[in-house]
Design a protein around this motif. Structure first.
Motif, PDB file in Angstrom:
ATOM      1  N   SER A  22     -11.960   0.145   3.023  1.00 42.38           N
ATOM      2  CA  SER A  22     -11.523  -0.292   1.786  1.00 42.38           C
ATOM      3  C   SER A  22     -12.324  -1.241   1.115  1.00 42.38           C
ATOM      4  CB  SER A  22     -10.135  -1.589   2.417  1.00 42.38           C
ATOM      5  OG  SER A  22      -9.125  -0.750   2.860  1.00 42.38           O
TER       6      SER A  22
ATOM      7  N   SER B  91      -5.527   2.709  -1.001  1.00 41.47           N
ATOM      8  CA  SER B  91      -4.146   2.273  -0.266  1.00 41.47           C
ATOM      9  C   SER B  91      -4.044   2.806   1.076  1.00 41.47           C
ATOM     10  CB  SER B  91      -3.037   2.529  -1.179  1.00 41.47           C
ATOM     11  OG  SER B  91      -3.206   1.847  -2.262  1.00 41.47           O
TER      12      SER B  91
ATOM     13  N   SER C 202       0.854  -1.014   0.102  1.00 45.42           N
ATOM     14  CA  SER C 202      -0.031  -0.008   0.016  1.00 45.42           C
ATOM     15  C   SER C 202       0.984   1.355  -0.120  1.00 45.42           C
ATOM     16  CB  SER C 202      -0.869  -0.160   1.163  1.00 45.42           C
ATOM     17  OG  SER C 202      -1.729  -1.200   1.202  1.00 45.42           O
TER      18      SER C 202
ATOM     19  N   ASP D   9      -6.291   1.215   3.515  1.00 45.92           N
ATOM     20  CA  ASP D   9      -5.689  -0.003   3.783  1.00 45.92           C
ATOM     21  C   ASP D   9      -4.432   0.136   4.684  1.00 45.92           C
ATOM     22  OD1 ASP D   9      -5.199  -2.989   3.316  1.00 45.92           O
ATOM     23  OD2 ASP D   9      -3.206  -2.388   2.838  1.00 45.92           O
TER      24      ASP D   9
ATOM     25  N   GLY E  44      -3.637  -5.437   0.812  1.00 45.76           N
ATOM     26  CA  GLY E  44      -2.635  -4.478   0.290  1.00 45.76           C
ATOM     27  C   GLY E  44      -1.563  -5.203  -0.613  1.00 45.76           C
TER      28      GLY E  44
END
Length: 427
Positions: free
Chosen positions: A82, A31, A5, A34, A279
């Protein structure tokens, strides 16, 4: 997951063209969300209050306090961002491929792609923190108050697992629609631009050839566009697949708790192993288009070299040139070291022949070589002694030279063998 990530965040923020793309901005939001949850997965049981216990006994390495558990629970609840960002990404693919929206039209709805995930994630995380709902869930902290309350399961399902399964259904529906659309377009293209056999009796040859070439170019252009859309659909489907894999076992675990009132160690292990890897899987999918492009362009490069090019595309020519020159030098060096001659032009003679071990017996082949060499020495003696000479002095000198040569060759078998081997190589 955390490293993957962070790489995506760095890749997007460091490139101006990526910052201007809706797709890359969505990957940036995914990202970041995450990262907020992945660092809690890394800390794991350390943040759980000391002395806590679960269905499998005392919690291993629980060194935390009430405050650290609240901190862990807050960021664990933020993980709902996410799945919501994955839905935003799927809708982006749907509008771009299915509806044919351009970048300018997508920018008008882009704020909703970010606002909905962030508002829901922070809203539910703050609500649970204010209601003091966070507690030990055996491998981290989340909605599970201590002592347990009868309402906490409703919050678990309404704050996380319910939205997660809604996201899964939305993404699966979008991906099935995209695949059906791609399949339908490919069939239409193959039917509409199918090249039929020309009738030369009614169409001139030049006109017929021109039409065929024009149809081929048109069909090739449409096929390329269809393949591009198919590649985008595959890319989006991979994100959906990873999302379903990472969130499947956490949901199964909660269903087991509701149905049987107990946890299973195998499911818990898969839950704690796969969920933090989202990720990592995302960064592999994120790099996939560039990797496949460079792999088709440079089939001789190694994986590490292609990753270097992806990391810094501006150094593409330099990296490729350095790799190929190094590979060429290594190949040439390998040829010279494995050939019949050394670098100084001398033949490669085995060590046992260099040391004279053959004279002591050795293998059957060595004994055969020894007998052949002795025959060669005798032939040299016979030839030298049979040479005619005009005077006795010359005959005596020739004989003495021959005897001296034979003595030298007999005393130093290695030299004879070296001379004999050079002769064989030259022949």
């Amino acid at each position: 997951s955390l490293g993957g990530s962070i790489y995506i965040v760095w890749s997007v923020l460091s490139a101006r063209e990526k910052r201007g793309s809706i797709y890359h901005r969505l990957m940036l939001g995914l990202s970041v969300s995450d990262i907020l949850s992945s660092h809690i997965y890394f800390l794991g049981t350390w943040l759980i209050p000391r002395g806590s216990s679960g269905p499998f006994g005392d919690v291993y390495m629980a060194f935390g306090t009430f405050e650290t558990c609240q901190y862990s629970g807050f960021f664990n609840q933020l993980a709902i961002a996410s799945p919501l960002y994955n839905v935003s990404l799927s809708i982006y693919y749907f509008l771009h491929i299915q509806r044919g929206w351009k970048e300018n039209a997508l920018k008008k709805v882009e704020p909703a792609f970010h606002i909905i995930p962030l508002v829901f994630a922070f809203g539910t995380a703050i609500t649970a923190a204010v209601g003091e709902m966070y507690g030990n869930v055996f491998w981290t902290c989340w909605i599970n108050p201590d002592p347990p309350q009868p309402y906490f399961q409703y919050f678990q399902w309404s704050f996380l697992f319910g939205p997660v399964w809604v996201c899964i259904l939305i993404q699966l529906s979008v991906m099935v629609t995209l695949w059906w659309t791609m399949r339908k377009q490919e069939r239409l293209i193959s039917r509409k631009y199918e090249l039929k056999a020309p009738t030369t009796a009614t169409i001139p040859a030049e006109t017929n050839g021109t039409r065929v070439r024009a149809n081929r170019r048109k069909r090739q252009s449409i096929n390329d566009e269809g393949k591009y859309s198919s590649r985008i659909a595959v890319q989006g489907s991979l994100y959906v697949l990873v999302f379903c894999i990472t969130w499947f076992f956490p949901t199964v675990q909660r269903i087991s708790e509701l149905a049987n009132g107990q946890n299973y160690f195998a499911i818990q292990a898969l839950d704690t192993t796969l969920l933090p890897l989202q990720g990592f899987f995302n960064v592999l999918i994120y790099m996939r288009p560039k990797y496949t492009t460079y792999r088709r362009k440079y089939p001789d490069l190694t994986v590490g070299t292609i990753l270097k090019i992806i990391h810094d595309p501006k150094e593409e020519r330099k990296v490729v040139s350095e790799f190929r020159s190094m590979h060429t030098r290594a190949r040439d060096q390998g040829r010279s070291t494995t050939g019949e001659f050394d670098f100084d032009g001398q033949p490669n003679i085995p060590e046992e022949m260099e040391s004279g071990n053959i004279a002591d017996g050795g293998t059957e082949s060595n004994k055969t070589n020894k007998s052949e060499e002795s025959k060669d020495i005798k032939m040299i003696e016979s030839k030298d002694t049979r040479k005619p000479t005009k005077t006795s002095n010359t005959r005596t000198e020739t004989a003495s030279d021959t005897e001296r040569d034979v003595e030298m060759e007999t005393d130093t078998p290695t030299t004879v063998r070296r001379i004999d081997m050079v002769g064989r190589i030259q022949s």
